[in-house]
Motif scaffolding. Structure first.
Motif, PDB file in Angstrom:
ATOM      1  N   ILE A  66       0.842  -1.201   0.000  1.00  0.00           N
ATOM      2  CA  ILE A  66       0.000   0.000   0.000  1.00  0.00           C
ATOM      3  C   ILE A  66       0.876   1.250   0.000  1.00  0.00           C
ATOM      4  CG2 ILE A  66      -1.589   1.354   1.445  1.00  0.00           C
ATOM      5  CD1 ILE A  66      -2.934  -1.347   2.172  1.00  0.00           C
ATOM      6  N   GLU A  67       1.896   1.257   0.834  1.00  0.00           N
ATOM      7  CA  GLU A  67       2.798   2.417   0.906  1.00  0.00           C
ATOM      8  C   GLU A  67       3.655   2.547  -0.341  1.00  0.00           C
ATOM      9  OE1 GLU A  67       4.754   1.619   4.591  1.00  0.00           O
ATOM     10  OE2 GLU A  67       2.989   2.182   5.766  1.00  0.00           O
ATOM     11  N   ALA A  68       4.146   1.436  -0.878  1.00  0.00           N
ATOM     12  CA  ALA A  68       5.007   1.476  -2.060  1.00  0.00           C
ATOM     13  C   ALA A  68       4.287   2.050  -3.275  1.00  0.00           C
ATOM     14  CB  ALA A  68       5.539   0.073  -2.378  1.00  0.00           C
ATOM     15  N   TYR A  69       2.975   1.807  -3.372  1.00  0.00           N
ATOM     16  CA  TYR A  69       2.212   2.296  -4.514  1.00  0.00           C
ATOM     17  C   TYR A  69       1.459   3.593  -4.221  1.00  0.00           C
ATOM     18  CZ  TYR A  69       3.509  -1.488  -7.493  1.00  0.00           C
ATOM     19  OH  TYR A  69       4.245  -2.336  -8.283  1.00  0.00           O
TER      20      TYR A  69
ATOM     21  N   ASP B 102       7.690   5.945  -6.666  1.00  0.00           N
ATOM     22  CA  ASP B 102       8.892   5.885  -7.480  1.00  0.00           C
ATOM     23  C   ASP B 102       8.900   4.480  -8.074  1.00  0.00           C
ATOM     24  OD1 ASP B 102      11.395   5.625  -8.579  1.00  0.00           O
ATOM     25  OD2 ASP B 102      12.449   6.475  -6.863  1.00  0.00           O
ATOM     26  N   VAL B 103       8.604   4.384  -9.355  1.00  0.00           N
ATOM     27  CA  VAL B 103       8.440   3.079  -9.990  1.00  0.00           C
ATOM     28  C   VAL B 103       9.657   2.182  -9.768  1.00  0.00           C
ATOM     29  CG1 VAL B 103       7.991   1.894 -12.171  1.00  0.00           C
ATOM     30  CG2 VAL B 103       6.841   4.040 -11.680  1.00  0.00           C
ATOM     31  N   GLU B 104      10.829   2.773  -9.697  1.00  0.00           N
ATOM     32  CA  GLU B 104      12.037   1.981  -9.460  1.00  0.00           C
ATOM     33  C   GLU B 104      12.057   1.400  -8.042  1.00  0.00           C
ATOM     34  OE1 GLU B 104      14.260   1.266 -11.850  1.00  0.00           O
ATOM     35  OE2 GLU B 104      12.990   2.410 -13.205  1.00  0.00           O
ATOM     36  N   GLN B 105      11.413   2.090  -7.095  1.00  0.00           N
ATOM     37  CA  GLN B 105      11.409   1.656  -5.703  1.00  0.00           C
ATOM     38  C   GLN B 105      10.223   0.750  -5.376  1.00  0.00           C
ATOM     39  OE1 GLN B 105      13.810   2.368  -3.444  1.00  0.00           O
ATOM     40  NE2 GLN B 105      14.948   3.432  -5.026  1.00  0.00           N
ATOM     41  N   ALA B 106       9.166   0.847  -6.141  1.00  0.00           N
ATOM     42  CA  ALA B 106       7.944   0.093  -5.856  1.00  0.00           C
ATOM     43  C   ALA B 106       8.184  -1.414  -5.983  1.00  0.00           C
ATOM     44  CB  ALA B 106       6.825   0.524  -6.804  1.00  0.00           C
ATOM     45  N   ILE B 107       7.409  -2.146  -5.259  1.00  0.00           N
ATOM     46  CA  ILE B 107       7.441  -3.604  -5.346  1.00  0.00           C
ATOM     47  C   ILE B 107       6.834  -3.971  -6.695  1.00  0.00           C
ATOM     48  CG2 ILE B 107       6.547  -5.715  -4.311  1.00  0.00           C
ATOM     49  CD1 ILE B 107       6.292  -3.953  -1.668  1.00  0.00           C
ATOM     50  N   PRO B 108       7.523  -4.758  -7.511  1.00  0.00           N
ATOM     51  CA  PRO B 108       6.995  -5.096  -8.838  1.00  0.00           C
ATOM     52  C   PRO B 108       5.602  -5.734  -8.749  1.00  0.00           C
ATOM     53  CG  PRO B 108       9.278  -5.786  -8.650  1.00  0.00           C
ATOM     54  CD  PRO B 108       8.836  -5.353  -7.281  1.00  0.00           C
ATOM     55  N   ILE B 109       4.719  -5.309  -9.636  1.00  0.00           N
ATOM     56  CA  ILE B 109       3.345  -5.816  -9.629  1.00  0.00           C
ATOM     57  C   ILE B 109       3.320  -7.336  -9.737  1.00  0.00           C
ATOM     58  CG2 ILE B 109       1.152  -5.815 -10.894  1.00  0.00           C
ATOM     59  CD1 ILE B 109       1.773  -2.873 -11.641  1.00  0.00           C
ATOM     60  N   GLU B 110       4.157  -7.879 -10.588  1.00  0.00           N
ATOM     61  CA  GLU B 110       4.159  -9.344 -10.745  1.00  0.00           C
ATOM     62  C   GLU B 110       4.589 -10.054  -9.463  1.00  0.00           C
ATOM     63  OE1 GLU B 110       7.846  -7.523 -12.542  1.00  0.00           O
ATOM     64  OE2 GLU B 110       5.726  -7.244 -12.912  1.00  0.00           O
TER      65      GLU B 110
ATOM     66  N   THR C 195      -7.583  -7.726 -11.205  1.00  0.00           N
ATOM     67  CA  THR C 195      -8.001  -6.567 -10.414  1.00  0.00           C
ATOM     68  C   THR C 195      -6.799  -5.880  -9.791  1.00  0.00           C
ATOM     69  OG1 THR C 195     -10.126  -7.600  -9.871  1.00  0.00           O
ATOM     70  CG2 THR C 195      -9.385  -5.819  -8.432  1.00  0.00           C
ATOM     71  N   VAL C 196      -5.936  -6.659  -9.156  1.00  0.00           N
ATOM     72  CA  VAL C 196      -4.770  -6.095  -8.473  1.00  0.00           C
ATOM     73  C   VAL C 196      -3.794  -5.483  -9.487  1.00  0.00           C
ATOM     74  CG1 VAL C 196      -2.761  -6.663  -7.033  1.00  0.00           C
ATOM     75  CG2 VAL C 196      -5.035  -7.522  -6.420  1.00  0.00           C
ATOM     76  N   VAL C 197      -3.588  -6.149 -10.603  1.00  0.00           N
ATOM     77  CA  VAL C 197      -2.720  -5.597 -11.652  1.00  0.00           C
ATOM     78  C   VAL C 197      -3.286  -4.267 -12.143  1.00  0.00           C
ATOM     79  CG1 VAL C 197      -1.897  -5.921 -14.025  1.00  0.00           C
ATOM     80  CG2 VAL C 197      -1.720  -7.793 -12.365  1.00  0.00           C
ATOM     81  N   ASP C 198      -4.599  -4.224 -12.416  1.00  0.00           N
ATOM     82  CA  ASP C 198      -5.237  -2.975 -12.866  1.00  0.00           C
ATOM     83  C   ASP C 198      -5.070  -1.865 -11.833  1.00  0.00           C
ATOM     84  OD1 ASP C 198      -6.171  -4.184 -15.189  1.00  0.00           O
ATOM     85  OD2 ASP C 198      -8.193  -4.513 -14.409  1.00  0.00           O
ATOM     86  N   LEU C 199      -5.337  -2.190 -10.579  1.00  0.00           N
ATOM     87  CA  LEU C 199      -5.284  -1.185  -9.519  1.00  0.00           C
ATOM     88  C   LEU C 199      -3.882  -0.599  -9.368  1.00  0.00           C
ATOM     89  CD1 LEU C 199      -6.725   0.315  -7.218  1.00  0.00           C
ATOM     90  CD2 LEU C 199      -6.123  -1.599  -5.735  1.00  0.00           C
ATOM     91  N   LEU C 200      -2.885  -1.463  -9.321  1.00  0.00           N
ATOM     92  CA  LEU C 200      -1.516  -0.969  -9.146  1.00  0.00           C
ATOM     93  C   LEU C 200      -1.018  -0.239 -10.391  1.00  0.00           C
ATOM     94  CD1 LEU C 200       0.058  -3.895  -7.093  1.00  0.00           C
ATOM     95  CD2 LEU C 200      -0.958  -1.744  -6.276  1.00  0.00           C
TER      96      LEU C 200
ATOM     97  N   ASP D  35     -11.990  -0.872 -15.359  1.00  0.00           N
ATOM     98  CA  ASP D  35     -11.499  -2.243 -15.531  1.00  0.00           C
ATOM     99  C   ASP D  35     -11.364  -2.947 -14.187  1.00  0.00           C
ATOM    100  OD1 ASP D  35     -11.340  -2.006 -18.300  1.00  0.00           O
ATOM    101  OD2 ASP D  35      -9.240  -1.374 -18.258  1.00  0.00           O
ATOM    102  N   CYS D  36     -10.903  -2.210 -13.172  1.00  0.00           N
ATOM    103  CA  CYS D  36     -10.795  -2.796 -11.824  1.00  0.00           C
ATOM    104  C   CYS D  36     -12.159  -3.262 -11.340  1.00  0.00           C
ATOM    105  CB  CYS D  36     -10.246  -1.776 -10.832  1.00  0.00           C
ATOM    106  SG  CYS D  36      -8.526  -1.343 -11.039  1.00  0.00           S
ATOM    107  N   ILE D  37     -13.164  -2.420 -11.518  1.00  0.00           N
ATOM    108  CA  ILE D  37     -14.523  -2.773 -11.085  1.00  0.00           C
ATOM    109  C   ILE D  37     -14.997  -4.018 -11.823  1.00  0.00           C
ATOM    110  CG2 ILE D  37     -16.948  -2.050 -11.140  1.00  0.00           C
ATOM    111  CD1 ILE D  37     -15.923   0.818 -10.554  1.00  0.00           C
ATOM    112  N   ASP D  38     -14.829  -4.048 -13.137  1.00  0.00           N
ATOM    113  CA  ASP D  38     -15.261  -5.210 -13.924  1.00  0.00           C
ATOM    114  C   ASP D  38     -14.565  -6.485 -13.460  1.00  0.00           C
ATOM    115  OD1 ASP D  38     -16.878  -3.536 -15.437  1.00  0.00           O
ATOM    116  OD2 ASP D  38     -15.477  -3.434 -17.140  1.00  0.00           O
ATOM    117  N   HIS D  39     -13.254  -6.408 -13.247  1.00  0.00           N
ATOM    118  CA  HIS D  39     -12.512  -7.605 -12.822  1.00  0.00           C
ATOM    119  C   HIS D  39     -12.887  -8.049 -11.414  1.00  0.00           C
ATOM    120  CE1 HIS D  39      -9.460  -6.685 -16.131  1.00  0.00           C
ATOM    121  NE2 HIS D  39     -10.006  -7.854 -16.426  1.00  0.00           N
ATOM    122  N   LEU D  40     -13.101  -7.095 -10.529  1.00  0.00           N
ATOM    123  CA  LEU D  40     -13.466  -7.475  -9.159  1.00  0.00           C
ATOM    124  C   LEU D  40     -14.866  -8.061  -9.117  1.00  0.00           C
ATOM    125  CD1 LEU D  40     -12.466  -7.742  -6.328  1.00  0.00           C
ATOM    126  CD2 LEU D  40     -12.993  -5.336  -5.929  1.00  0.00           C
TER     127      LEU D  40
END
Length: 142
Positions: free
Chosen positions: A28-31, A88-96, A111-116, A129-134
């Motif tokens: 949550i903090e990283a993103y 900071d995209v370089e500092q964030a935890i990779p979505i995958e 959903t999580v991929v869309d949100l992040l 898209d997040c709403i549709d996937h969730l």
């Protein structure tokens, strides 16, 4: 191989930690979601869904907050400012890594991929898209 995580119900509840120690609050903090009550809750409920309480209920709680956020950003008279501090995209935890660590699949993973992705891109268009996937993830859970 999984590492045993000590349960600390106040500082590190086990339902917020992946088997390898990745914690929901860190993501949550990283993103930049610490500044958005709604989006932080969406991520929290999605990531803990399998580990705490009723899976479908957790996803429904996430959808509730996602729809509230969607309503807020679409109010015509709203003075909307993007609520997330851009990570900071370089500092964030990779979505995958998030998807893998929490063993997300199907519509919940989407959903999580869309949100992040929305958070990294500072673009609210992906919220639909997040709403549709969730919603699909909730149907899959039935």
């Amino acid at each position: 191989m999984s590492t045993a995580i000590a349960h600390d119900p106040i500082n590190s509840p086990s339902h917020y930690i992946s088997e390898n120690g990745l914690e929901v609050p860190d993501i949550i903090e990283a993103y930049g979601l610490a500044d958005s009550f709604h989006l932080g809750n969406v991520l929290k409920y999605c990531l803990r869904a399998k580990a705490k309480g009723d899976y479908r209920e957790n996803l429904s709680k996430g959808l509730y907050y996602l729809k509230r956020f969607h309503f807020k950003i679409n109010q015509e008279d709203a003075d909307f400012a993007w609520p997330c501090a851009m990570p900071d995209v370089e500092q964030a935890i990779p979505i995958e890594s998030v998807v893998r660590e929490f063993k997300l699949t199907g519509a919940l993973a989407a959903t999580v991929v869309d949100l992040l992705t929305v958070c990294v891109g500072d673009d609210t268009a992906g919220i639909d898209d997040c709403i549709d996937h969730l919603e699909l993830a909730i149907k899959e859970a039935a």
